[in-house]
Design a protein around this motif. Sequence first.
Motif, PDB file in Angstrom:
ATOM      1  N   PRO A 141       0.892  -1.368  -0.276  1.00 63.92           N
ATOM      2  CA  PRO A 141      -0.214  -0.276   0.047  1.00 63.92           C
ATOM      3  C   PRO A 141       0.521   1.302  -0.067  1.00 63.92           C
ATOM      4  O   PRO A 141       0.745   2.438  -0.293  1.00 63.92           O
ATOM      5  N   LEU A 142       1.542   1.432   0.344  1.00 64.50           N
ATOM      6  CA  LEU A 142       2.768   2.192   0.573  1.00 64.50           C
ATOM      7  C   LEU A 142       3.779   2.700  -0.941  1.00 64.50           C
ATOM      8  O   LEU A 142       3.845   4.143  -1.317  1.00 64.50           O
ATOM      9  N   ALA A 143       4.267   1.881  -1.122  1.00 62.24           N
ATOM     10  CA  ALA A 143       4.086   1.996  -2.704  1.00 62.24           C
ATOM     11  C   ALA A 143       3.068   2.098  -4.138  1.00 62.24           C
ATOM     12  O   ALA A 143       3.540   3.401  -4.568  1.00 62.24           O
ATOM     13  N   TYR A 144       2.276   1.805  -3.463  1.00 68.40           N
ATOM     14  CA  TYR A 144       1.293   1.960  -4.199  1.00 68.40           C
ATOM     15  C   TYR A 144       0.612   3.348  -4.114  1.00 68.40           C
ATOM     16  O   TYR A 144       0.339   4.216  -5.017  1.00 68.40           O
ATOM     17  N   LYS A 145       0.977   3.754  -2.964  1.00 71.27           N
ATOM     18  CA  LYS A 145       0.234   5.139  -2.658  1.00 71.27           C
ATOM     19  C   LYS A 145       1.305   5.976  -2.922  1.00 71.27           C
ATOM     20  O   LYS A 145       0.836   7.262  -3.599  1.00 71.27           O
ATOM     21  N   SER A 146       2.666   5.985  -3.013  1.00 70.09           N
ATOM     22  CA  SER A 146       3.723   6.812  -3.743  1.00 70.09           C
ATOM     23  C   SER A 146       3.364   7.331  -5.097  1.00 70.09           C
ATOM     24  O   SER A 146       3.431   7.680  -5.060  1.00 70.09           O
ATOM     25  N   ASN A 147       2.811   5.610  -5.369  1.00 68.63           N
ATOM     26  CA  ASN A 147       2.705   5.440  -7.387  1.00 68.63           C
ATOM     27  C   ASN A 147       1.762   6.975  -7.577  1.00 68.63           C
ATOM     28  O   ASN A 147       1.923   7.471  -8.767  1.00 68.63           O
ATOM     29  N   LEU A 148       0.740   6.849  -6.905  1.00 74.66           N
ATOM     30  CA  LEU A 148      -0.380   7.631  -7.697  1.00 74.66           C
ATOM     31  C   LEU A 148       0.231   8.777  -6.746  1.00 74.66           C
ATOM     32  O   LEU A 148      -0.089  10.236  -7.584  1.00 74.66           O
ATOM     33  N   GLN A 149       1.023   9.105  -6.210  1.00 70.15           N
ATOM     34  CA  GLN A 149       1.239  10.424  -5.865  1.00 70.15           C
ATOM     35  C   GLN A 149       1.903  11.228  -6.455  1.00 70.15           C
ATOM     36  O   GLN A 149       2.394  12.286  -7.062  1.00 70.15           O
ATOM     37  N   ALA A 150       3.274  10.460  -6.700  1.00 71.82           N
ATOM     38  CA  ALA A 150       4.188  10.608  -8.219  1.00 71.82           C
ATOM     39  C   ALA A 150       3.082  10.711  -9.333  1.00 71.82           C
ATOM     40  O   ALA A 150       3.417  12.351 -10.220  1.00 71.82           O
ATOM     41  N   LEU A 151       2.549  10.103  -9.903  1.00 75.20           N
ATOM     42  CA  LEU A 151       1.883  10.086 -11.046  1.00 75.20           C
ATOM     43  C   LEU A 151       0.908  11.832 -11.042  1.00 75.20           C
ATOM     44  O   LEU A 151       0.725  12.634 -11.588  1.00 75.20           O
ATOM     45  N   GLY A 152       0.036  12.090  -9.896  1.00 76.82           N
ATOM     46  CA  GLY A 152      -0.555  13.199  -9.736  1.00 76.82           C
ATOM     47  C   GLY A 152       0.071  14.181  -9.449  1.00 76.82           C
ATOM     48  O   GLY A 152      -0.325  15.631  -9.771  1.00 76.82           O
ATOM     49  N   PHE A 153       0.963  14.243  -9.465  1.00 73.68           N
ATOM     50  CA  PHE A 153       2.222  15.205  -9.228  1.00 73.68           C
ATOM     51  C   PHE A 153       2.690  15.058 -10.393  1.00 73.68           C
ATOM     52  O   PHE A 153       2.592  17.190 -11.087  1.00 73.68           O
ATOM     53  N   LEU A 154       2.978  14.208 -11.652  1.00 72.39           N
ATOM     54  CA  LEU A 154       3.349  14.176 -12.927  1.00 72.39           C
ATOM     55  C   LEU A 154       2.206  15.686 -13.657  1.00 72.39           C
ATOM     56  O   LEU A 154       1.944  16.213 -14.335  1.00 72.39           O
TER      57      LEU A 154
END
Length: 113
Positions: free
Chosen positions: A17-30
């Motif tokens: 879940p932490l890696a998935y949340k980090s991936n979604l945050q990176a995508l949202g920032f981009l």
Amino acid sequence: MAPKKQQKGKVDELINPLAYKSNLQALGFLRNFVAVVSGIVVGICGVVGWHGFIYHFVAQLACVAAMFLKGCTNPPNYFVSWNTLLFFGVFSSTTLLSYILFWMIFYNICHVF
């Protein structure tokens, strides 16, 4: 309840879940960054009306291409599905309103004032 039986050659996937949340945050920032930059470019170019939203969606597709080239060549390894990579945050209020804000600010700076 009996545990599920695995099919031969098929492995159950575990999602961190932490890696998935980090991936979604990176995508949202981009996506937000691309929305701001594309809003600035469209505002400077002087696009008006509903045509400006076409450029927003084209820029968001370019965002998918950038993620793919950056190393996300197999999205199910990083996201739940391809749909997450394609559509996560495209229609969010933050992304759309950031795009509109910078579009209108730079249109007014360059063409009105």
